[in-house]
Structures are given as C-alpha cells and as structure tokens.
Design a protein around this motif. Structure first.
Motif, short mmCIF file in Angstrom:
data_model
loop_
_atom_site.label_atom_id
_atom_site.label_comp_id
_atom_site.label_asym_id
_atom_site.label_seq_id
_atom_site.Cartn_x
_atom_site.Cartn_y
_atom_site.Cartn_z
N LEU A 230 118.87 -49.29 -5.81
CA LEU A 230 118.13 -50.40 -5.09
C LEU A 230 116.54 -49.98 -5.49
CD1 LEU A 230 120.07 -51.23 -1.87
CD2 LEU A 230 119.90 -52.52 -3.96
N ARG A 231 116.18 -48.96 -5.15
CA ARG A 231 114.74 -48.39 -5.57
C ARG A 231 114.46 -48.69 -6.79
NH1 ARG A 231 111.70 -45.30 -8.80
NH2 ARG A 231 109.66 -44.73 -7.86
N THR A 232 115.26 -48.18 -7.65
CA THR A 232 114.98 -48.21 -9.19
C THR A 232 114.84 -49.92 -9.68
OG1 THR A 232 116.10 -46.20 -9.74
CG2 THR A 232 115.71 -47.69 -11.27
N LEU A 233 115.93 -50.71 -9.08
CA LEU A 233 115.87 -52.10 -9.55
C LEU A 233 114.50 -52.68 -8.96
CD1 LEU A 233 119.59 -52.91 -9.08
CD2 LEU A 233 118.28 -52.56 -11.33
N ALA A 234 114.36 -52.54 -7.81
CA ALA A 234 113.28 -52.96 -6.90
C ALA A 234 111.92 -52.63 -7.72
CB ALA A 234 112.90 -52.76 -5.52
N THR A 235 111.79 -51.55 -7.94
CA THR A 235 110.42 -51.02 -8.82
C THR A 235 110.32 -51.56 -10.32
OG1 THR A 235 110.66 -48.92 -7.64
CG2 THR A 235 109.18 -48.96 -9.50
N SER A 236 111.56 -51.66 -10.85
CA SER A 236 111.58 -51.95 -12.24
C SER A 236 111.12 -53.53 -12.51
CB SER A 236 112.75 -51.47 -12.88
OG SER A 236 112.75 -50.16 -12.97
N ILE A 237 112.03 -54.32 -11.66
CA ILE A 237 112.07 -55.83 -11.61
C ILE A 237 110.33 -56.28 -11.24
CG2 ILE A 237 112.72 -57.91 -10.53
CD1 ILE A 237 115.53 -56.55 -10.41
N SER A 238 110.05 -55.80 -10.35
CA SER A 238 108.76 -56.12 -9.80
C SER A 238 107.71 -55.77 -10.85
CB SER A 238 108.19 -55.38 -8.48
OG SER A 238 108.21 -54.07 -8.56
N THR A 239 107.80 -54.68 -11.70
CA THR A 239 106.87 -54.17 -12.55
C THR A 239 107.21 -55.28 -13.88
OG1 THR A 239 106.97 -51.86 -11.99
CG2 THR A 239 106.15 -52.31 -14.00
N LEU A 240 108.35 -55.20 -14.20
CA LEU A 240 108.37 -56.18 -15.41
C LEU A 240 108.08 -57.54 -15.21
CD1 LEU A 240 112.07 -55.01 -16.44
CD2 LEU A 240 110.04 -54.69 -17.46
N LEU A 241 108.08 -58.18 -13.77
CA LEU A 241 107.31 -59.59 -13.72
C LEU A 241 106.19 -59.45 -13.58
CD1 LEU A 241 109.86 -60.59 -10.52
CD2 LEU A 241 109.90 -61.45 -12.85
N ALA A 242 105.55 -58.46 -13.25
CA ALA A 242 103.87 -58.39 -13.55
C ALA A 242 103.56 -58.42 -14.84
CB ALA A 242 103.58 -57.15 -12.64
N ALA A 245 103.97 -61.67 -16.73
CA ALA A 245 102.89 -62.45 -16.31
C ALA A 245 101.70 -61.94 -17.36
CB ALA A 245 102.37 -62.19 -14.74
N LEU A 246 101.55 -60.70 -17.56
CA LEU A 246 100.49 -60.51 -18.61
C LEU A 246 100.76 -61.06 -19.75
CD1 LEU A 246 99.52 -56.80 -17.53
CD2 LEU A 246 97.93 -58.89 -17.49
N MET A 247 101.95 -61.02 -20.31
CA MET A 247 102.39 -61.34 -21.67
C MET A 247 101.84 -62.93 -21.70
SD MET A 247 105.81 -59.32 -22.17
CE MET A 247 105.91 -59.90 -23.88
N ILE A 248 102.30 -63.47 -20.64
CA ILE A 248 102.15 -65.14 -20.75
C ILE A 248 100.85 -65.52 -20.43
CG2 ILE A 248 103.13 -67.26 -19.62
CD1 ILE A 248 105.57 -66.07 -18.77
N PHE A 249 100.01 -64.98 -19.56
CA PHE A 249 98.73 -65.55 -19.25
C PHE A 249 97.41 -64.64 -19.72
CE2 PHE A 249 101.83 -67.02 -15.98
CZ PHE A 249 101.81 -68.13 -16.28
#
Length: 303
Positions: A230-242, A245-249
């Motif tokens: 759960l800790r790994t997924l929470a960290t990875s998913i939140s990081t990938l979402l950020a 956002a950089l890739m798009i904007f």
C-alpha cells in the motif's frame, strides 16, 4: 491477518521480462546510441528580446516553418525574452533566425540580444562528468546499503538501480528522443527514488527475519512485500500523477525530463518488488547473515 500475495510465484516470468528489457535496451544503446542534445554536442545559443510577451509554442512553429526543426525554444527571465538553441556555428545565424521570425509575424518583432557558440568540447566534458557522477552515486549507494544492511542487500539494490537506468536510457535510445542535461538530472533522480522503494522493502524483510522465525526466505519476501504494498502504490501513483501533469502542462522543454522520470519511477517500482528481492533468493540470504559477528575479547592472563 491480511492475505499474503505470492509475488515470488511469478519470479521466473519477471526474470524473463527483465532480461528481455535489459538486452533490448543494451542492444539499442550499442547500435543506435543516445541522441545527445545541444547541451552535449554543442551549438549556437541566441537570445531574443520581443516587444510584447512571446508565445513559445508560436515561436517553435515559426522556426519549424522556416526550416529550423531542431531548434530548442525556452523562456529566459522576462516574458519578452526568449532563448533559442540549435546546431550550427554560423555567426549570422542569429540575424537569419530574427529575419525568419519577423517574416512569420511582423506584429511582434524580435531583436537579437546576444549570440554564443558552445563548442563540442564543453558538451563532451558535461557528458563525461554526468556519467562519472552517475557511477559515483551508484557506488556510494552500494557501500551505504552494504553497511546499513548486509552485502547481499547492497548487491541486490545496485543491480535493481542499474536495471532502472539501463531501461530508461534504452527507451531514449530506441525512440531517438533527445538526451540533454535535464534528462540526465532525471536519471540521477531516478536512482534516489528507486533506492528509497528498495530500502523500504529490505527493511521490512530484515525486521520479519526477527519476527517470523519459522518463515522461509520466499515466504518472508512475500509477506514483507505485501505489508509494504500500500505504501509503495501510494507513493508511486502519486508521483506518477505529478509527473504526468508535468508531461502534459510543463511544455516541450521539460517533456524529456518528465518522460525519463515516468519511465524510471515505473521501472523502479517494479525492480524494488522483483529484481532486488529475486537476487536475495539467488544469493541465499539467511537469518544468520543478519547476525553481527562476535568479536572475541582479549583476556588478560597476567596475575
């Protein structure tokens, strides 16, 4: 007790995927190499001053229309200042580009403020220093993990980090994506991120060796990975979402940086679960490996 996921049940499949990705990446790097950007190959840097705030996307389109497809355009300080980098050492290149921009849009003329040429020698020095910095970072990490845990943990961590770097570089090589200093910075950031994930799993494995005395190594790894999932997924998913956002904007200038981070974080999450842990199985990590050696005390036999 939460159900334990049998991560190591597919370790042979994971190993096969790892080998294929690594070989393809190494093959691409050997055959095609990296498409080094102007930071490494050298070129001309031109600073323009516009009368009104400049639209960078519009400037890029104007330069492509004028035949300068490889030009790198970025804002520099004020919104009216634009920096253009492209290959070539023509002293009149700045005036030629200014004339092309004026012809494309006379409503917002650009004046040349400075023109500088960066030779390939500087680029080679940056490339060599960047590669040396990456190697030193990997060596320092291996020493740290070996002392912090045990040498088998250190070996597993460094192999997983090397895998992440090779896969990231392989993608850039295979698709011929420009590799510049921002991408190099992203690769160094990947090393730190992937190590953090690996250390979390390793720490739980070491702790469970003390708590689960009857558990075998594979069972320990499955339990430890499940507990940290759960800790790994929470960290990875939140990081990938950020990063997404950089890739798009964030624009074209940070796209390569964002892409490298996206690939590296994804590979780092995978390698922390499989590559590092699989190596612990191959190296036959035991509970005894984590017991510090007993130092014999000298006995004073004098009367």
């Amino acid at each position: 007790m939460k159900p334990v996921i049998n991560f190591m049940g597919i370790r042979h499949v994971a190993f096969a995927v790892t080998v294929i990705l690594t070989l393809v990446s190494l093959g691409s790097l050997a055959v095609k190499g990296l498409n080094f950007g102007l930071d490494f190959t050298g070129g001309t840097l031109i600073e323009f001053a516009y009368e009104k705030p400049a639209d960078l996307n519009k400037v890029r389109e104007q330069l492509r229309g004028a035949g300068y497809e490889d030009a790198v355009v970025q804002s520099f300080g004020a919104t009216t200042d634009v920096l253009v980098r492209l290959a070539g050492d023509d002293p009149q290149l700045g005036n030629k580009i200014a004339a092309a921009l004026l012809e494309a849009d006379a409503s917002n003329p650009a004046a040349v403020k400075r023109v500088e040429f960066v030779g390939p020698t500087v680029g080679e020095e940056l490339r060599d220093q960047g590669g040396l910095g990456m190697l030193l970072a990997l060596a320092g990490i291996m020493v740290y993990v070996a002392f912090r845990f045990q040498w088998k943990f250190g070996f597993g961590a460094i192999v997983s980090l090397i895998h992440d770097v090779i896969v990231t570089l392989g993608v850039f090589s295979f698709f011929e994506i420009p590799f510049d200093l921002t991408v190099l910075a992203a690769v160094l950031a990947i090393i730190g991120y992937s190590l953090n994930d690996t250390i979390v799993v390793f720490d739980r494995i070491r702790e469970n060796f003390r708590l689960l005395r009857k558990a075998e190594l594979i069972e320990n790894i499955n339990i430890s990975t499940t507990q940290t999932l759960l800790r790994t997924l929470a960290t990875s998913i939140s990081t990938l979402l950020a990063i997404l956002a950089l890739m798009i904007f964030a624009g074209e200038n940070l796209w390569g940086f964002s892409l490298a981070l996206f690939i590296g974080v994804s590979a780092g999450t995978y390698s922390s679960v499989y590559i590092a842990s699989i190596l612990l199985i191959w190296l036959k990590l035991t509970r005894d490996d984590l017991i510090p050696p007993v130092v014999a005390e000298e006995v004073d036999e004098r009367p």
